[in-house]
Design an enzyme around this catalytic site. Structure first.
Site, short mmCIF file in Angstrom:
data_model
loop_
_atom_site.label_atom_id
_atom_site.label_comp_id
_atom_site.label_asym_id
_atom_site.label_seq_id
_atom_site.Cartn_x
_atom_site.Cartn_y
_atom_site.Cartn_z
N HIS A 102 1.56 -1.04 15.33
CA HIS A 102 1.78 -1.91 16.73
C HIS A 102 0.81 -1.89 17.89
CE1 HIS A 102 4.73 -3.54 14.32
NE2 HIS A 102 5.48 -2.35 14.12
N GLU B 241 -2.73 -7.17 21.47
CA GLU B 241 -1.42 -7.23 22.24
C GLU B 241 -1.36 -7.86 23.21
OE1 GLU B 241 0.52 -5.98 20.24
OE2 GLU B 241 -0.71 -4.78 18.88
N ASP C 17 -7.29 -7.23 16.34
CA ASP C 17 -5.87 -7.37 16.39
C ASP C 17 -5.93 -7.40 18.03
OD1 ASP C 17 -3.01 -7.55 15.89
OD2 ASP C 17 -2.69 -5.58 17.22
N HIS D 40 4.71 -3.36 21.43
CA HIS D 40 3.35 -2.31 21.48
C HIS D 40 3.61 -1.48 22.39
CE1 HIS D 40 2.83 -4.65 25.17
NE2 HIS D 40 2.74 -5.84 24.62
#
Length: 307
Positions: free
Chosen positions: A151, A14, A12, A60
């Site tokens: 997040h 951000e 993932d 985030h």
């Protein structure tokens, strides 16, 4: 016979914003799965050396102060590329993360990545098409995965890494069944058209029944309660049309503009992709993007000779 080792990289990112051609990663996290079991992990904050949009910080929580002393893209990309190797990349809405990593690889090494990508959002939609939302939150909820720091890159990565093997098992079973049906594709298309026609006919039948119900109530009929508790009732309400230019400022002042007006994203996409806009205006519209996804669909074109 020993079991074949299957290695996949769940990850993932951000970012500073949503346009992967201009924005940068601020955090990267990945875990190495071997036959569905977490064997290794890597995470890092990244100094993007540019502004982080407030809309992204709201998601985030990573501020410019938090990444001020973090390594730069040039410093972390060798480690990221070493960790992901040439293994398949697993991510939710994989095109998003893949695009950012690919662009960063191009900037720092001169060439993009060629890893296969596995989109768990697509898999989730295939396995549970009846769900209203197929976001990562719903995926984790469906498989009872409880992870802190949602997040943030590693929180989302761990949640996905725990849910993915369960999702993959269901998806593979469905995919295996689908593959076995390919030899019957002509028959299945005919069957699809019959079902489509049946649905259309049933919708017409339902509308006919509703028309009778409407006449019943307009002639003074009372509510009807079915043996299972459903109630057939009648409601009448008035609707109005409004001059948007006259009320736009009022709606904005009272904080109701977003609820009152739904943006036609498809129209805006076509507008940005067309030739009618100046580059300056096109770029300003691009900066307002709040989501990035990939849509793959099958279309059926009607026979123009059928009336």
């Amino acid at each position: 016979m020993p079991r074949k080792k299957v290695i996949e990289i769940v990850l993932d990112t951000e970012t500073t914003g949503l346009d992967y051609t201009k924005e940068r990663m601020v955090e990267f996290a990945a875990v190495r799965l071997e036959n569905g079991v977490i064997k290794d992990s890597y995470e890092t904050l990244i100094n993007p050396q540019q502004h982080i949009r407030k809309s992204s910080i709201a998601i985030h929580g990573i501020t410019e102060e938090m990444v001020a002393d973090a390594p730069t893209e040039e410093e972390v990309m060798p480690k990221i590329l070493e960790f992901i190797g040439d293994y398949p990349i697993v991510a939710h809405n994989a095109i998003f993360d893949y695009s950012y990593i690919n662009e960063a690889a191009k900037r720092t090494t001169g060439k993009g990545i060629k890893n296969a990508r596995i989109d768990t959002e697509f898999m989730f939609k295939e396995v549970y098409p009846d769900l209203i939302s197929h976001g990562l939150d719903n995926l984790m909820k469906k498989f009872e995965i409880d992870i802190k720091d949602r997040h943030r890159a590693m929180g989302d990565t761990l949640g996905l890494a725990l849910a993915y093997p369960k999702l993959k098992k269901l998806y593979d079973k469905k995919y295996d069944w689908q593959i076995k049906q390919i030899n019957n594709i002509d028959y299945l298309f005919e069957r699809y058209l019959r079902i489509q026609q049946a649905i259309s006919t049933m919708q017409c039948e339902l509308q006919d029944l509703k028309s009778i119900f409407k006449i019943y109530f307009e002639k003074g009929g009372e509510d009807i309660v079915s043996p299972t508790g459903e109630i057939l009732t009648y409601q009448s309400k008035h609707g109005f049309g409004y001059d948007f230019e006259q009320i736009k400022d009022i709606l904005e002042d009272i904080g109701a503009l977003k609820k009152a007006v739904k943006l036609n994203n498809g129209f805006v996409d076509r507008l940005v992709g067309g030739r009618s806009l100046d580059d300056d205006i096109r770029n300003k519209i691009k900066e307002a993007r709040q989501d990035f996804s990939e849509v793959r669909s099958v279309q059926i074109i009607k026979n123009p000779n059928n009336h």
